[in-house]
Write an enzyme that holds these catalytic residues in place. Sequence first.
Site, short mmCIF file in Angstrom:
data_model
loop_
_atom_site.label_atom_id
_atom_site.label_comp_id
_atom_site.label_asym_id
_atom_site.label_seq_id
_atom_site.Cartn_x
_atom_site.Cartn_y
_atom_site.Cartn_z
CG HIS A 1 -1.72 -6.19 16.37
ND1 HIS A 1 -3.00 -6.69 16.43
CD2 HIS A 1 -1.70 -5.29 15.36
CE1 HIS A 1 -3.74 -6.08 15.50
NE2 HIS A 1 -2.97 -5.23 14.84
CG LEU A 2 1.48 -10.97 21.05
CD1 LEU A 2 1.09 -12.33 21.58
CD2 LEU A 2 2.29 -10.20 22.08
CD GLU B 1 -4.38 -10.97 9.15
OE1 GLU B 1 -4.97 -10.44 10.08
OE2 GLU B 1 -3.51 -10.39 8.48
N GLY C 1 0.83 -1.21 0.00
CA GLY C 1 0.00 0.00 0.00
C GLY C 1 0.86 1.25 0.00
CG MET D 1 -1.06 -10.40 11.82
SD MET D 1 -0.39 -8.75 11.89
CE MET D 1 -1.52 -7.99 13.05
NE ARG E 1 -10.07 -24.71 25.82
CZ ARG E 1 -9.70 -24.42 27.07
NH1 ARG E 1 -8.77 -23.53 27.31
NH2 ARG E 1 -10.29 -25.03 28.09
NE ARG F 1 1.84 -4.48 12.92
CZ ARG F 1 0.65 -4.14 12.43
NH1 ARG F 1 0.11 -4.83 11.46
NH2 ARG F 1 0.01 -3.10 12.88
CG ASP G 1 1.44 -9.91 6.05
OD1 ASP G 1 1.64 -10.28 7.22
OD2 ASP G 1 0.39 -9.38 5.68
NE ARG H 1 -7.50 -28.07 26.60
CZ ARG H 1 -7.25 -27.35 27.69
NH1 ARG H 1 -6.13 -26.67 27.80
NH2 ARG H 1 -8.11 -27.33 28.69
O1 F6P Z 1 0.36 -5.97 6.55
C1 F6P Z 1 0.75 -6.61 7.69
C2 F6P Z 1 -0.39 -6.98 8.55
O2 F6P Z 1 0.26 -7.60 9.58
C3 F6P Z 1 -1.48 -7.88 7.92
O3 F6P Z 1 -1.18 -9.22 7.95
C4 F6P Z 1 -2.66 -7.55 8.79
O4 F6P Z 1 -3.88 -7.84 8.13
C5 F6P Z 1 -2.49 -6.10 9.03
O5 F6P Z 1 -1.10 -5.87 9.07
C6 F6P Z 1 -3.19 -5.66 10.29
O6 F6P Z 1 -2.85 -4.36 10.57
P1 F6P Z 1 -3.60 -3.43 11.62
O7 F6P Z 1 -4.21 -4.30 12.66
O8 F6P Z 1 -2.54 -2.55 12.15
O9 F6P Z 1 -4.63 -2.69 10.85
#
Ligand code: F6P
Length: 368
Positions: free
Chosen positions: A292-293, A244, A126, A191, A286, A295, A149, A184
């Site tokens: 976000h961990l 995700e 982006g 992500m 489970r 990142r 990613d 389990r």
């Molecule tokens: O682009 C990286 C990424 O980690 C994607 O996998 C994820 O969908 C996105 O960022 C989520 O970003 P945020 O929660 O900051 O909007």
Amino acid sequence: MAAKIKRIAINTGGGDAPGLNAVIRAVVISAANKGWEVVGIRDGYNGLLLPQDYPDGGVIPLTRTTVRGITHLGGTILGTTNKGNPAKYPTQDKHGRWYEADRTGELVKLFKKNKIDALIALGGDGSLGIANLLAQKGLRVIGVPKTIDNDLKGTVATFGFDTAVAFATECLDRLHSTAEAHRRVMVVEVMGRYAGWIALNAGISGTADAILIPEIPYDLSKVADSIKYLETRNKHFAIVVVAEGAKPRGGQACVVSKELGRQEKLGGVGEQVARELQELTGRECRTVVLGHLLRGGSPTTFDRLLSLRFGAAAVRALEEGRSGVMVALDPPKVRYVPLAQATQRLKTVPRDCDSVLTARSLGISFGD
Ligand code: F6P
């Protein structure tokens, strides 16, 4: 021959990734060694577009002192946003209605007004797409590929990816013992919006039993069968890694919300997969969402080195008179690829790549 550079800017856009600060340090020091001045734009382009919102004016000087001791730090000292796309900027009309405005022309003028000769833009598809638009409008721009990613074309690796995979793998290692102790199925959501590289690499390295990625739509009855088969080999637990953006065959990815000026927010596929697998297998399932961990934390040595190499190469590119290109890893070299080419489409996981073949050889199910 490109005009001589005196002052450059750097910004960070989109989701943060470990290594951003290391790139900033490399850019600032390499530029300072050439006698260039460096400024940082806060929160993507917001520091330039909305200076009134920042007590420091939104554009800050970056010196050797500012960047001392930041190589190992996660996040970004400049701040970032994934809501500030200047080509689709959320704006209110006189009736209070929101719409997406194109502010790229205005932005290029603001660079001139601030006497900024060139921009080094750190971002994913982006942000680098935006950088390409600005380059087309006459701004001198070099892109630096960032995303956990690893889905940017033209570069073997983006910085942040190695750190994310290392952490996800450690989490999978830790989940094995508790999964086995309780017999389990642990479903781990990571992500990976359009590309399953994190799930794939961590899943193989962390010895998962199933890996679900956006590129291979899944059928959970197939995953359930592979979990039941494990039972016959006296293995009473299982680890399922799901990106995700993974989706069932014929279905859609799990979208949480869609806001103006930003990508859809994804999430919830882990919970959905766990619920359905519990029904299909009769085993307790489970969910753990790493989200976000992935990142956070300090960049790995690989990511630090890559970030420092990218930052230094971006400054060299400007010195060589280049613009509209992205620095890219092409081992053992760092080379330059046109931004237009790098952002044309994403680098997703090919179904026949060696890692997918390796996973299949090891008996890992993709649910297909
Ligand atoms: O682009 C990286 C990424 O980690 C994607 O996998 C994820 O969908 C996105 O960022 C989520 O970003 P945020 O929660 O900051 O909007």
